[in-house]
Scaffold this motif. Structure first.
Motif, PDB file in Angstrom:
ATOM      1  N   SER A 162      46.053  38.567  52.666  1.00 23.19           N
ATOM      2  CA  SER A 162      47.294  38.686  51.912  1.00 23.19           C
ATOM      3  C   SER A 162      47.996  37.485  52.011  1.00 23.19           C
ATOM      4  O   SER A 162      48.365  37.002  53.280  1.00 23.19           O
ATOM      5  CB  SER A 162      48.129  39.706  52.079  1.00 23.19           C
ATOM      6  OG  SER A 162      47.323  40.975  52.090  1.00 23.19           O
TER       7      SER A 162
ATOM      8  N   THR B  42      45.264  35.244  44.833  1.00 25.47           N
ATOM      9  CA  THR B  42      45.677  35.647  43.515  1.00 25.47           C
ATOM     10  C   THR B  42      46.370  34.901  42.869  1.00 25.47           C
ATOM     11  O   THR B  42      46.309  34.662  41.444  1.00 25.47           O
ATOM     12  CB  THR B  42      46.556  36.839  43.875  1.00 25.47           C
ATOM     13  OG1 THR B  42      45.912  37.965  44.496  1.00 25.47           O
ATOM     14  CG2 THR B  42      47.170  37.700  42.536  1.00 25.47           C
TER      15      THR B  42
ATOM     16  N   GLU C 165      40.824  42.334  42.787  1.00 19.75           N
ATOM     17  CA  GLU C 165      40.608  43.738  43.720  1.00 19.75           C
ATOM     18  C   GLU C 165      40.382  44.780  42.747  1.00 19.75           C
ATOM     19  O   GLU C 165      40.894  45.962  42.862  1.00 19.75           O
ATOM     20  CB  GLU C 165      42.137  44.130  44.440  1.00 19.75           C
ATOM     21  CG  GLU C 165      42.668  43.107  45.350  1.00 19.75           C
ATOM     22  CD  GLU C 165      42.021  43.033  46.781  1.00 19.75           C
ATOM     23  OE1 GLU C 165      40.961  43.751  47.061  1.00 19.75           O
ATOM     24  OE2 GLU C 165      42.548  42.132  47.465  1.00 19.75           O
TER      25      GLU C 165
ATOM     26  N   HIS D  12      39.895  41.283  49.603  1.00 24.52           N
ATOM     27  CA  HIS D  12      39.981  41.003  51.029  1.00 24.52           C
ATOM     28  C   HIS D  12      39.196  41.404  51.760  1.00 24.52           C
ATOM     29  O   HIS D  12      39.445  41.581  53.162  1.00 24.52           O
ATOM     30  CB  HIS D  12      41.523  41.243  51.265  1.00 24.52           C
ATOM     31  CG  HIS D  12      41.974  42.676  51.284  1.00 24.52           C
ATOM     32  ND1 HIS D  12      42.485  43.090  50.264  1.00 24.52           N
ATOM     33  CD2 HIS D  12      41.520  43.835  51.983  1.00 24.52           C
ATOM     34  CE1 HIS D  12      42.877  44.316  50.237  1.00 24.52           C
ATOM     35  NE2 HIS D  12      42.262  45.033  51.316  1.00 24.52           N
TER      36      HIS D  12
END
Length: 374
Positions: A53, A58, A174, A207
């Motif tokens: 993260s 993104t 995702e 991820h």
């Protein structure tokens, strides 16, 4: 039978990339989300952006979709500079993790929604929606509402809707995050199948290492706004370029030491009173240079007696993780280092010969590990 040509446009200098990031930097105030990034992505690729993260994956995808603009540098799709092109004018579609389906519309109407905003006539829309329903195996659910179908089916509706306008590029953020593990694995293969049938370029943000390794033609491992390594899944796993990549993908043992070249082998002095680890590498290490020896647990053998192997280290079993198909043994060496060794459970558990606190040997060949300089 003629062999299928290997799909590797990134190795062919005559191929023109579909997407080019050229020295792209993206700042949010003082925070640098993407740091001077240059990368090519090719037509028909299934390209995975993988990282923890906050690593910038993104942001990279949102810039491709037109939802963010680079602070510096240029992004082009099919040779056209995208910096001033709004999202609705790009041949790009984005599929969000939440799926964002319209609850009051049927599956059919959800898929047709974007097409109704074009100048396609009704028959052409019907034909295209029917094609998408067939592609995603949803024909018999066409009249249902989203709440009347399962999570995996909703995921396929979102995919069908994203592909209905035949985008050159589909961005998947995702996309399988909301599915349980078993369904996720099944859906990964469906995604690959659909991507191959449509020939659309897919860029997926995830991820989940396993997911990236399963679906992607190439994986870009990211950290702090930079791409650390881009390669095919097998190359990323077998030949990581740094301890960061080795550690991020799968399970790994990493031992730090000093390198000495002896003939065609490299000897690694890693602990007082312990034999050198012997490895093979094409990298040039200077005498006494700090290096990191990375080896996957499945390449480490474990036995009660000392084996005849180039590398054999004595220790004691500290822990055993039983995962059904495999067991991972955590072996503590006299130095305090923990080495993980993995074995396939080909026999029933009651017949396992090694258990906690046993004295054992872990061993591996001189070509089983990778020597890294960072």
């Amino acid at each position: 039978m003629a062999q299928q040509p290997v799909f590797a446009p990134w190795d062919d200098p005559t191929q023109t990339p579909l997407i080019t990031f050229q020295n792209v930097t993206k700042r949010f105030g003082d925070f640098v989300a993407i740091d001077d990034l240059t990368q090519h992505i090719y037509e028909r690729e299934f390209f995975a952006l993988l990282g923890p993260s906050g690593c910038g994956k993104t942001t990279m995808m949102r810039m491709l979709g037109g939802f963010e603009t680079p602070s510096e540098g240029k992004i082009s799709i099919s040779g056209r500079d995208m910096n001033k092109v709004p999202p609705n004018k790009r041949a790009v579609n984005m599929m969000f993790q939440s799926y964002a389906l319209f609850p009051h519309l049927s599956i059919y109407e959800n898929i047709a929604f974007g097409l109704r905003r074009t100048d396609m006539d009704k028959d052409a829309i019907d034909a295209r929606v029917a094609e998408m329903l067939k592609l995603t195996r949803l024909e018999k659910f066409a009249r249902r509402k989203p709440h009347q179908i399962s999570g995996g089916q909703r995921q396929r509706v979102a995919l069908a809707r994203s592909l209905a306008k035949a985008p050159k590029l589909l961005l998947l953020d995702e996309p399988l995050g909301a599915l349980d593990k078993k369904l996720r694995q099944d859906t990964q293969f469906e995604l690959m199948d659909i991507q191959e049938k449509t020939g659309t370029t897919f860029v997926i943000v995830t991820h989940d290492q396993e997911e990236a390794m399963t679906v992607a033609s190439r994986v870009a491992v990211m950290d702090e706004g930079r791409i650390i390594q881009v390669a095919t899944p097998d190359a990323i796993y077998e030949a990581p370029n740094s301890t960061y990549v080795a550690d991020f993908i799968g399970d790994v043992n990493i031992i730090e030491g000093k390198a000495t070249r002896k003939g065609d082998k490299t000897h690694i002095a890693w602990a007082e009173g312990q034999p050198d680890i012997i490895g093979s590498t094409t990298r040039d290490f200077s005498e006494g240079q700090t290096c990191h020896f990375a080896i996957r647990p499945e390449k480490v053998a474990i036995s009660p007696d000392k084996p005849d192997a180039p590398n054999a280290l004595h220790g004691k079993i500290l822990d055993i993780a039983y995962l059904g198909n495999i067991s991972t043994y955590h072996v503590e060496l006299p130095t305090g280092h923990i080495i993980k060794a993995q074995t396939a459970n080909t026999r029933r558990l009651a017949r396992r010969s090694l258990t906690w606190e046993d004295d054992v040997w872990v061993s591996f060949t001189d070509t089983a590990g990778v020597l890294l300089d960072r």
